[in-house]
Design a protein around this motif. Sequence first.
Motif, mmCIF file in Angstrom:
data_model
loop_
_atom_site.group_PDB
_atom_site.id
_atom_site.type_symbol
_atom_site.label_atom_id
_atom_site.label_comp_id
_atom_site.label_asym_id
_atom_site.label_seq_id
_atom_site.Cartn_x
_atom_site.Cartn_y
_atom_site.Cartn_z
ATOM 1 N N ARG A 1 5.552 -15.893 -2.612
ATOM 2 C CA ARG A 1 5.762 -14.980 -1.495
ATOM 3 C C ARG A 1 6.230 -13.626 -2.008
ATOM 4 N NH1 ARG A 1 10.132 -17.456 2.123
ATOM 5 N NH2 ARG A 1 9.748 -15.638 3.437
ATOM 6 N N VAL A 2 5.771 -12.585 -1.351
ATOM 7 C CA VAL A 2 6.223 -11.217 -1.617
ATOM 8 C C VAL A 2 7.015 -10.766 -0.406
ATOM 9 C CG1 VAL A 2 5.543 -8.875 -2.197
ATOM 10 C CG2 VAL A 2 4.146 -10.790 -2.991
ATOM 11 N N VAL A 3 8.294 -10.443 -0.607
ATOM 12 C CA VAL A 3 9.178 -10.065 0.484
ATOM 13 C C VAL A 3 9.846 -8.744 0.138
ATOM 14 C CG1 VAL A 3 9.600 -12.467 1.153
ATOM 15 C CG2 VAL A 3 11.097 -11.367 -0.496
ATOM 16 N N GLY A 4 10.441 -8.143 1.152
ATOM 17 C CA GLY A 4 11.140 -6.876 0.963
ATOM 18 C C GLY A 4 10.734 -5.878 2.025
ATOM 19 N N ASP A 5 11.642 -4.920 2.310
ATOM 20 C CA ASP A 5 11.382 -3.918 3.326
ATOM 21 C C ASP A 5 10.887 -2.601 2.761
ATOM 22 O OD1 ASP A 5 13.656 -3.140 2.056
ATOM 23 O OD2 ASP A 5 14.949 -3.177 3.825
ATOM 24 N N GLY A 6 10.696 -2.530 1.452
ATOM 25 C CA GLY A 6 10.219 -1.297 0.843
ATOM 26 C C GLY A 6 11.327 -0.353 0.440
ATOM 27 N N VAL A 7 12.530 -0.505 1.041
ATOM 28 C CA VAL A 7 13.654 0.371 0.687
ATOM 29 C C VAL A 7 14.376 -0.175 -0.531
ATOM 30 C CG1 VAL A 7 15.798 1.380 1.516
ATOM 31 C CG2 VAL A 7 13.867 1.084 3.084
ATOM 32 N N GLY B 1 13.147 -2.436 -2.443
ATOM 33 C CA GLY B 1 12.169 -2.934 -3.399
ATOM 34 C C GLY B 1 11.588 -4.259 -2.966
ATOM 35 N N ARG B 2 10.354 -4.470 -3.341
ATOM 36 C CA ARG B 2 9.668 -5.726 -3.037
ATOM 37 C C ARG B 2 9.841 -6.686 -4.211
ATOM 38 N NH1 ARG B 2 7.191 -6.482 1.923
ATOM 39 N NH2 ARG B 2 5.107 -6.977 1.119
ATOM 40 N N LYS B 3 9.940 -7.963 -3.918
ATOM 41 C CA LYS B 3 10.118 -8.950 -4.981
ATOM 42 C C LYS B 3 9.238 -10.159 -4.684
ATOM 43 C CE LYS B 3 14.268 -10.808 -2.762
ATOM 44 N NZ LYS B 3 15.696 -11.149 -2.965
ATOM 45 N N VAL B 4 8.877 -10.854 -5.742
ATOM 46 C CA VAL B 4 8.028 -12.036 -5.667
ATOM 47 C C VAL B 4 8.907 -13.269 -5.784
ATOM 48 C CG1 VAL B 4 6.095 -13.272 -6.698
ATOM 49 C CG2 VAL B 4 6.097 -10.773 -6.665
ATOM 50 N N LEU B 5 8.766 -14.195 -4.839
ATOM 51 C CA LEU B 5 9.549 -15.416 -4.815
ATOM 52 C C LEU B 5 8.651 -16.600 -5.137
ATOM 53 C CD1 LEU B 5 11.691 -14.941 -1.576
ATOM 54 C CD2 LEU B 5 12.290 -14.325 -3.906
ATOM 55 N N ASP C 1 13.840 -13.929 4.805
ATOM 56 C CA ASP C 1 13.751 -13.877 6.251
ATOM 57 C C ASP C 1 14.272 -12.542 6.755
ATOM 58 O OD1 ASP C 1 13.285 -14.686 8.827
ATOM 59 O OD2 ASP C 1 15.274 -15.586 9.063
ATOM 60 N N GLY C 2 13.462 -11.865 7.533
ATOM 61 C CA GLY C 2 13.874 -10.605 8.105
ATOM 62 C C GLY C 2 13.872 -9.455 7.137
ATOM 63 N N GLU C 3 13.151 -9.563 6.043
ATOM 64 C CA GLU C 3 13.121 -8.496 5.055
ATOM 65 C C GLU C 3 11.807 -7.731 5.106
ATOM 66 O OE1 GLU C 3 14.108 -9.788 1.163
ATOM 67 O OE2 GLU C 3 15.847 -10.945 1.781
ATOM 68 N N GLY C 4 11.331 -7.432 6.285
ATOM 69 C CA GLY C 4 10.110 -6.648 6.408
ATOM 70 C C GLY C 4 8.871 -7.513 6.309
ATOM 71 N N ASP C 5 7.767 -6.870 5.968
ATOM 72 C CA ASP C 5 6.487 -7.571 5.890
ATOM 73 C C ASP C 5 6.490 -8.562 4.734
ATOM 74 O OD1 ASP C 5 5.532 -6.049 8.002
ATOM 75 O OD2 ASP C 5 4.876 -4.450 6.664
ATOM 76 N N GLU C 6 5.912 -9.727 4.986
ATOM 77 C CA GLU C 6 5.819 -10.768 3.974
ATOM 78 C C GLU C 6 4.354 -11.056 3.663
ATOM 79 O OE1 GLU C 6 7.921 -14.280 4.877
ATOM 80 O OE2 GLU C 6 9.835 -13.283 5.280
ATOM 81 N N VAL C 7 4.106 -11.401 2.420
ATOM 82 C CA VAL C 7 2.771 -11.754 1.964
ATOM 83 C C VAL C 7 2.869 -13.088 1.231
ATOM 84 C CG1 VAL C 7 0.780 -11.090 0.585
ATOM 85 C CG2 VAL C 7 2.120 -9.339 1.733
ATOM 86 N N ALA D 1 0.124 -6.496 2.827
ATOM 87 C CA ALA D 1 0.617 -5.988 1.548
ATOM 88 C C ALA D 1 0.832 -4.487 1.633
ATOM 89 C CB ALA D 1 -0.370 -6.314 0.436
ATOM 90 N N HIS D 2 1.857 -3.996 0.937
ATOM 91 C CA HIS D 2 2.159 -2.563 0.922
ATOM 92 C C HIS D 2 1.342 -1.818 -0.122
ATOM 93 C CE1 HIS D 2 6.352 -2.955 3.020
ATOM 94 N NE2 HIS D 2 5.355 -3.478 3.714
ATOM 95 N N ALA D 3 1.005 -2.495 -1.202
ATOM 96 C CA ALA D 3 0.277 -1.834 -2.284
ATOM 97 C C ALA D 3 -0.529 -2.871 -3.048
ATOM 98 C CB ALA D 3 1.236 -1.106 -3.226
ATOM 99 N N LYS D 4 -1.519 -2.380 -3.776
ATOM 100 C CA LYS D 4 -2.371 -3.266 -4.556
ATOM 101 C C LYS D 4 -1.607 -3.863 -5.719
ATOM 102 C CE LYS D 4 -6.690 -3.252 -7.199
ATOM 103 N NZ LYS D 4 -7.832 -2.415 -7.646
ATOM 104 N N GLU D 5 -0.622 -3.113 -6.248
ATOM 105 C CA GLU D 5 0.105 -3.582 -7.418
ATOM 106 C C GLU D 5 0.897 -4.858 -7.118
ATOM 107 O OE1 GLU D 5 -0.096 -0.543 -6.387
ATOM 108 O OE2 GLU D 5 -1.214 0.395 -8.050
ATOM 109 N N GLU D 6 1.473 -4.955 -5.916
ATOM 110 C CA GLU D 6 2.274 -6.135 -5.620
ATOM 111 C C GLU D 6 1.401 -7.378 -5.494
ATOM 112 O OE1 GLU D 6 2.792 -6.025 -0.775
ATOM 113 O OE2 GLU D 6 4.153 -4.854 -2.022
ATOM 114 N N ILE D 7 0.156 -7.225 -5.072
ATOM 115 C CA ILE D 7 -0.761 -8.366 -5.042
ATOM 116 C C ILE D 7 -1.113 -8.789 -6.459
ATOM 117 C CG2 ILE D 7 -2.993 -9.183 -4.244
ATOM 118 C CD1 ILE D 7 -0.929 -8.749 -2.065
#
Length: 305
Positions: free
Chosen positions: A211-217, A219-223, A231-237, A259-265
């Motif tokens: 899972r990719v979580v985070g609100d963009g402020v 930073g996004r992280k991969v779990l 939960d509640g950290e913005g858009d999830e992928v 997804a916010h960017a291609k790099e996180e995918i």
Amino acid sequence: MSLTIDRRRNNGPSSTYTPRLPPSSRATQTSTDNADERSPAKVYLKTGLVARCHGSAYLETRWGDVGGLKVVCSVHGPRPVGGVRGGASSGTHAGGGGAGGYSWTAQLVVDVRYAPFARVGARSGYLRTRHERALAAAVADALTPNILLHKFPKSEIAVHLAILQQPVPLTETGAVAVEAITLAGAINTAMAAVADAGVECRDVVAAAAVRVVGDGVGGRKVLVDCLGGGDGEGDEVTVTVGCMAQRREVTLLHLTGLAHAKEEINIAMETATDQATRIAGVIRRALLEEYSEELQQDTNMTGTE
């Protein structure tokens, strides 16, 4: 009276619930407390447990104290198929051939069913649902590039998967992660059962979900722990990757979310591929243990004679 009820079965109660257990005396840390991206689930895999089939496997995964995933798979084949029987199976087909015609390659038929008690809440029915068909199609797509179907003309390889237990979503958005975990577990169990049946393959296909979580402020992280945190950290992928471990070739990519960017995918795919490579090692060790036991039994029988 409903015609969909099979009165020859013991249908059991119409709903289930999770029992409330007293807290343990020792300090434990659940997946909700540990959102480290490097904390994968514990995997247990055993082959050869189902009788009267060519190959079988049982897989169980667990995240901390959270109830995990339990899947059992049995494989029948390669077995000859001819006439109208060639296209009459009820599962999801992959490969060549049709009803009444000669097939130059084998047909891979995948059937996925949920046990009535697999999910917390309402019990599953006995009729095949649209979700089970989609799950079977995804498993077939992941396994087909790896199996040497051209070596088994006019034959069928039937893969039957039973989901015995699904993890309980810990968050409001955890249902998507649970489905991704179920898909990855089904692919891993099916691959172990196919290999246990002696079907020739190019490599070991393994799957993992992240899972990719985070609100963009912040930073996004991969779990890697798909059930904990986020939960509640913005858009999830949610990204599920099935790949050939040694070839590093992707056979399945399933993405859910925004997804916010291609790099996180790309990072999520690399992380999932690394985890799938680790699970491929578990599959190889399970197969090696079974064949070592069979070889030891044959040696003992030869010695007694």
